[in-house]
Design an enzyme around this catalytic site. Structure first.
Site, PDB file in Angstrom:
ATOM      1  N   ASP A 101       4.713 -10.875   1.866  1.00 18.52           N
ATOM      2  CA  ASP A 101       4.057  -9.702   1.301  1.00 18.52           C
ATOM      3  C   ASP A 101       4.098  -8.618   2.367  1.00 18.52           C
ATOM      4  O   ASP A 101       3.371  -8.679   3.363  1.00 18.52           O
ATOM      5  CB  ASP A 101       2.612 -10.046   0.922  1.00 18.52           C
ATOM      6  CG  ASP A 101       1.839  -8.830   0.409  1.00 18.52           C
ATOM      7  OD1 ASP A 101       2.419  -7.731   0.302  1.00 18.52           O
ATOM      8  OD2 ASP A 101       0.631  -8.983   0.142  1.00 18.52           O
TER       9      ASP A 101
ATOM     10  N   TYR B 289       7.285   7.654  -7.585  1.00 20.57           N
ATOM     11  CA  TYR B 289       8.233   6.810  -6.864  1.00 20.57           C
ATOM     12  C   TYR B 289       8.850   7.569  -5.696  1.00 20.57           C
ATOM     13  O   TYR B 289       8.904   7.062  -4.565  1.00 20.57           O
ATOM     14  CB  TYR B 289       9.318   6.326  -7.829  1.00 20.57           C
ATOM     15  CG  TYR B 289      10.462   5.609  -7.159  1.00 20.57           C
ATOM     16  CD1 TYR B 289      10.273   4.376  -6.541  1.00 20.57           C
ATOM     17  CD2 TYR B 289      11.746   6.165  -7.149  1.00 20.57           C
ATOM     18  CE1 TYR B 289      11.333   3.717  -5.931  1.00 20.57           C
ATOM     19  CE2 TYR B 289      12.801   5.507  -6.551  1.00 20.57           C
ATOM     20  CZ  TYR B 289      12.590   4.287  -5.931  1.00 20.57           C
ATOM     21  OH  TYR B 289      13.639   3.647  -5.318  1.00 20.57           O
TER      22      TYR B 289
ATOM     23  N   THR C 199      16.058   6.381  -1.118  1.00 16.95           N
ATOM     24  CA  THR C 199      16.514   6.779  -2.450  1.00 16.95           C
ATOM     25  C   THR C 199      16.751   8.276  -2.577  1.00 16.95           C
ATOM     26  O   THR C 199      16.175   9.080  -1.834  1.00 16.95           O
ATOM     27  CB  THR C 199      15.450   6.355  -3.488  1.00 16.95           C
ATOM     28  OG1 THR C 199      15.797   6.866  -4.788  1.00 16.95           O
ATOM     29  CG2 THR C 199      14.082   6.924  -3.131  1.00 16.95           C
TER      30      THR C 199
ATOM     31  N   ALA D 150      10.805  -3.281  -2.293  1.00 10.01           N
ATOM     32  CA  ALA D 150      10.369  -1.970  -2.800  1.00 10.01           C
ATOM     33  C   ALA D 150       9.766  -2.112  -4.186  1.00 10.01           C
ATOM     34  O   ALA D 150      10.092  -3.031  -4.937  1.00 10.01           O
ATOM     35  CB  ALA D 150      11.547  -0.998  -2.853  1.00 10.01           C
ATOM     36  N   TRP D 151       8.870  -1.186  -4.498  1.00  8.55           N
ATOM     37  CA  TRP D 151       8.415  -0.987  -5.874  1.00  8.55           C
ATOM     38  C   TRP D 151       9.442  -0.059  -6.506  1.00  8.55           C
ATOM     39  O   TRP D 151       9.514   1.119  -6.183  1.00  8.55           O
ATOM     40  CB  TRP D 151       7.023  -0.356  -5.890  1.00  8.55           C
ATOM     41  CG  TRP D 151       6.479  -0.074  -7.258  1.00  8.55           C
ATOM     42  CD1 TRP D 151       6.999   0.794  -8.194  1.00  8.55           C
ATOM     43  CD2 TRP D 151       5.317  -0.644  -7.872  1.00  8.55           C
ATOM     44  NE1 TRP D 151       6.254   0.795  -9.336  1.00  8.55           N
ATOM     45  CE2 TRP D 151       5.200  -0.085  -9.172  1.00  8.55           C
ATOM     46  CE3 TRP D 151       4.363  -1.562  -7.442  1.00  8.55           C
ATOM     47  CZ2 TRP D 151       4.157  -0.415 -10.037  1.00  8.55           C
ATOM     48  CZ3 TRP D 151       3.336  -1.897  -8.313  1.00  8.55           C
ATOM     49  CH2 TRP D 151       3.229  -1.330  -9.588  1.00  8.55           C
TER      50      TRP D 151
END
Length: 278
Positions: A33, A120, A96, A55-56
């Site tokens: 985690d 995000y 990203t 990543a979320w």
């Protein structure tokens, strides 16, 4: 050490590293985690390089769960960066195109000011900031429009729909660089092996197309009779805004003698059979 090893990119990174004879520790969500600072500190012991693929990535869900996304994308990145620096390991942080607002008309430079317009994007931009602050010996690698054999992705969805429908309607006003996760994994390894200076690099295929253009290539390769029609983003409203222009420049790679990924179209020709087979 690879975090997020159970994901699409993580899988391909493990394949590339193992094929190169690297000694790899693979950790997925159940193993580590990243929001637990103590666990992160313990996990990186003995590692020379830590690649953070954790990543979320649920872009729309992040709009209503931004604190949760922040814990993974920003706090988690900070924990790993701090731990890697303390252990003398180099950190590679995957980021990203969503850190930009998508309003550009020329490829985004690596040093272009971030201006995220989604939850995000904000959380990933915060992760970049944390990595720069906590791990001086970092490589931030931004990517976009990923597809691969080890997870749900746009080409596989379009191939399935093409087998079910006579016509596909796809947005033509979002432009980017479809990028195979295998190619991104290879680029990450090449950057590390080149001992590239700390900084931000763009890990996307060269060239550009729209989702409509990509779908036409996918369907044509299948030999399907399905028609592909263009539409606008207004026809597919989603909770999180999508950048209209996600083309990233590669000058930083060239400056350190690392070749960017080849044109997206040529790479799709190589990747298609493996990706669509899953």
């Amino acid at each position: 050490m690879v975090t997020g090893a159970g994901g699409m990119l993580g899988h391909d990174l493990l394949d590339v590293l193992r094929a190169a004879g690297a000694d790899v520790v693979a950790l997925d969500r159940a193993d580590l985690d990243v929001t637990d600072a103590a666990a992160a500190a313990a996990a990186v012991q003995g590692a020379d390089v830590v690649v953070n693929c954790a990543a979320w990535t649920a872009v729309d869900d992040a709009e209503t769960h931004e604190p949760d996304a922040f814990r993974v994308n920003a706090t988690g990145a900070a924990n790993l960066a701090r731990a890697a620096h303390a252990a003398g390991a180099r950190l590679v942080q995957v980021s990203t195109d969503y850190v930009f607002d998508g309003s550009a008309s020329a490829p985004y430079a690596e040093d272009a000011p971030p201006a995220p317009v989604s939850a995000y994007g904000r959380t990933k931009a915060a992760g970049e900031w944390a990595v720069r602050a906590e791990a001086p010996d970092h490589l931030i690698v931004r990517t976009a429009w990923l597809y691969g054999a080890y997870g749900a992705c746009f080409p596989r969805t379009m191939a399935r729909l093409a087998a079910e429908r006579d016509e596909l309607t796809v947005v033509d006003d979002q432009v980017g660089q479809p990028t195979w996760t295998r190619d991104l994994a290879d680029l990450v390894v090449r950057l590390v092996e080149a001992q590239a200076p700390a900084g931000t690099y763009h890990g996307t295929a060269s060239g550009q197309t729209s989702w409509y253009g990509f779908t036409r290539r996918i369907v044509a390769g299948l030999g399907a009779a399905t028609r592909v029609a263009p539409t606008t983003s207004d026809a597919f409203v989603r909770p999180a805004p999508r950048p209209a222009y996600s083309v990233l420049g590669h000058d930083a790679l060239r400056a350190v003698g690392v070749e960017p990924i080849e044109d997206w179209s040529a790479r799709w020709d190589v990747a298609a059979a493996e990706v669509l087979a899953g």
